[in-house]
Design a protein around this motif. Structure first.
Motif, PDB file in Angstrom:
ATOM      1  N   ILE A 195      16.692  37.070  48.773  1.00  0.00           N
ATOM      2  CA  ILE A 195      15.822  38.239  48.645  1.00  0.00           C
ATOM      3  C   ILE A 195      15.132  38.545  49.971  1.00  0.00           C
ATOM      4  O   ILE A 195      14.996  39.712  50.369  1.00  0.00           O
ATOM      5  CB  ILE A 195      14.788  38.009  47.526  1.00  0.00           C
ATOM      6  CG1 ILE A 195      15.480  37.924  46.163  1.00  0.00           C
ATOM      7  CG2 ILE A 195      13.740  39.127  47.511  1.00  0.00           C
ATOM      8  CD1 ILE A 195      14.562  37.533  45.026  1.00  0.00           C
ATOM      9  N   ASP A 196      14.699  37.502  50.669  1.00  0.00           N
ATOM     10  CA  ASP A 196      14.066  37.679  51.983  1.00  0.00           C
ATOM     11  C   ASP A 196      15.020  38.363  52.960  1.00  0.00           C
ATOM     12  O   ASP A 196      14.627  39.270  53.703  1.00  0.00           O
ATOM     13  CB  ASP A 196      13.638  36.324  52.556  1.00  0.00           C
ATOM     14  CG  ASP A 196      12.419  35.758  51.856  1.00  0.00           C
ATOM     15  OD1 ASP A 196      11.670  36.539  51.249  1.00  0.00           O
ATOM     16  OD2 ASP A 196      12.215  34.528  51.923  1.00  0.00           O
TER      17      ASP A 196
ATOM     18  N   PHE B 281      15.477  41.992  51.979  1.00  0.00           N
ATOM     19  CA  PHE B 281      14.256  42.741  52.287  1.00  0.00           C
ATOM     20  C   PHE B 281      14.131  42.965  53.790  1.00  0.00           C
ATOM     21  O   PHE B 281      13.781  44.058  54.246  1.00  0.00           O
ATOM     22  CB  PHE B 281      13.051  41.981  51.749  1.00  0.00           C
ATOM     23  CG  PHE B 281      11.756  42.738  51.831  1.00  0.00           C
ATOM     24  CD1 PHE B 281      11.505  43.805  50.992  1.00  0.00           C
ATOM     25  CD2 PHE B 281      10.785  42.383  52.764  1.00  0.00           C
ATOM     26  CE1 PHE B 281      10.313  44.519  51.069  1.00  0.00           C
ATOM     27  CE2 PHE B 281       9.599  43.088  52.842  1.00  0.00           C
ATOM     28  CZ  PHE B 281       9.365  44.153  51.998  1.00  0.00           C
TER      29      PHE B 281
END
Length: 275
Positions: A121-122, A125
């Protein structure tokens, strides 16, 4: 009792893990902003470019540190719960050694899965900030949709088999690697009463060096014969043979994991002396 052990283990790790997870989210913002600065057509400042480059480097190192911190939390939890003063209480609990080991193993798999999910997810993002969310949310899915048009049922089936096998392989590899380190810590605690952590690290690096040397030896002397054999297969046999090879790898890793589990159970049950 296993549920109680697992809940206690997870609480002990996640009360620190979520701090690192939030920090990784902040780091991904820094990395995304730095990538956007580097990619900007309006950036004419050498100082700003250098700062953005440093920001990308910090973001990469920070995300790697997040992954490493999760691993450290797992092994610290294992060591403290078994081989410090807390261990006297742990081994007086009315539970089997197998439950103690399985609890730690399940905890490690869940922590590793959570870490990998947050890391993914990092990255998404950070790239969304850096190169634009439309690329992540629109262009890449569109390219994948275009790719699927060329897939037939047989190819799609084998891709699904590969994905399932890969997930099993990653799961077993994670569990086996964790058990390997658990065994190193346990063995270090058996042979020494001081500097257990340093001894465990030394044992780990010696053991991994030996395994790496054996693996490289087998690779160098076996890859040629295997490549020649594989190249001589009919075209319609490549896909099933690859599936079988992955399955054999899964079985091998699972067997190593089982042997490590039995070794660790034997050391905890017969050799460990907490006196």
């Amino acid at each position: 009792m296993l549920k109680k052990l697992l809940r206690y283990d997870l609480q002990s790790v996640f009360k620190y893990w979520w701090i690192a997870a939030l920090a990784s989210f902040g780091i991904s913002i820094l990395g995304g902003g730095s990538i956007a600065t580097l990619a900007s057509e309006h950036n004419d400042s050498a100082l700003l470019t250098a700062g953005a480059g440093i920001g990308v480097f910090i973001a990469i190192m920070g995300l790697c540190a997040f992954m490493l911190s999760s691993t450290i939390l797992i092994f610290v939890r294992f060591y403290k719960n078994f081989f410090t003063d807390e261990g006297y209480l742990t081994f007086t609990l009315p539970v089997r050694r197998s439950q103690l080991i399985i609890s730690k193993l399940i905890m490690s798999v869940l922590v590793n899965f959570s870490t990998a999910l947050v890391f993914f997810i990092d990255i998404i993002f950070m790239l969304s900030i850096g190169i634009g969310s439309e690329v992540i949310l629109e262009e890449i899915p569109a390219e994948l949709a275009e790719f699927t048009k060329y897939l037939n049922f047989k190819v799609s089936l084998y891709i699904l088999i590969y994905i399932i096998e890969f997930l099993f392989f990653v799961l077993l590899s994670s569990a086996t690697a964790t058990l390997f380190m658990f065994c190193c810590i346990t063995f270090a605690s058996i042979i020494t009463k001081k500097a257990k952590v340093l001894t465990a690290i030394g044992i780990y690096y010696v053991a991994t060096s030996i395994v790496s040397s054996i693996t490289q030896f087998l690779y160098l002397f076996g890859i040629g014969a295997f490549s020649e054999w594989f190249a001589g297969l009919p075209d319609n046999m490549y896909a099933p043979i690859i599936a079988v090879i992955i399955l054999l790898m899964i079985s091998f890793v699972g067997l190593i994991g089982l042997l490590l589990y039995l070794l660790m159970h034997w050391m905890l049950d017969r050799k460990l002396n907490l006196a």
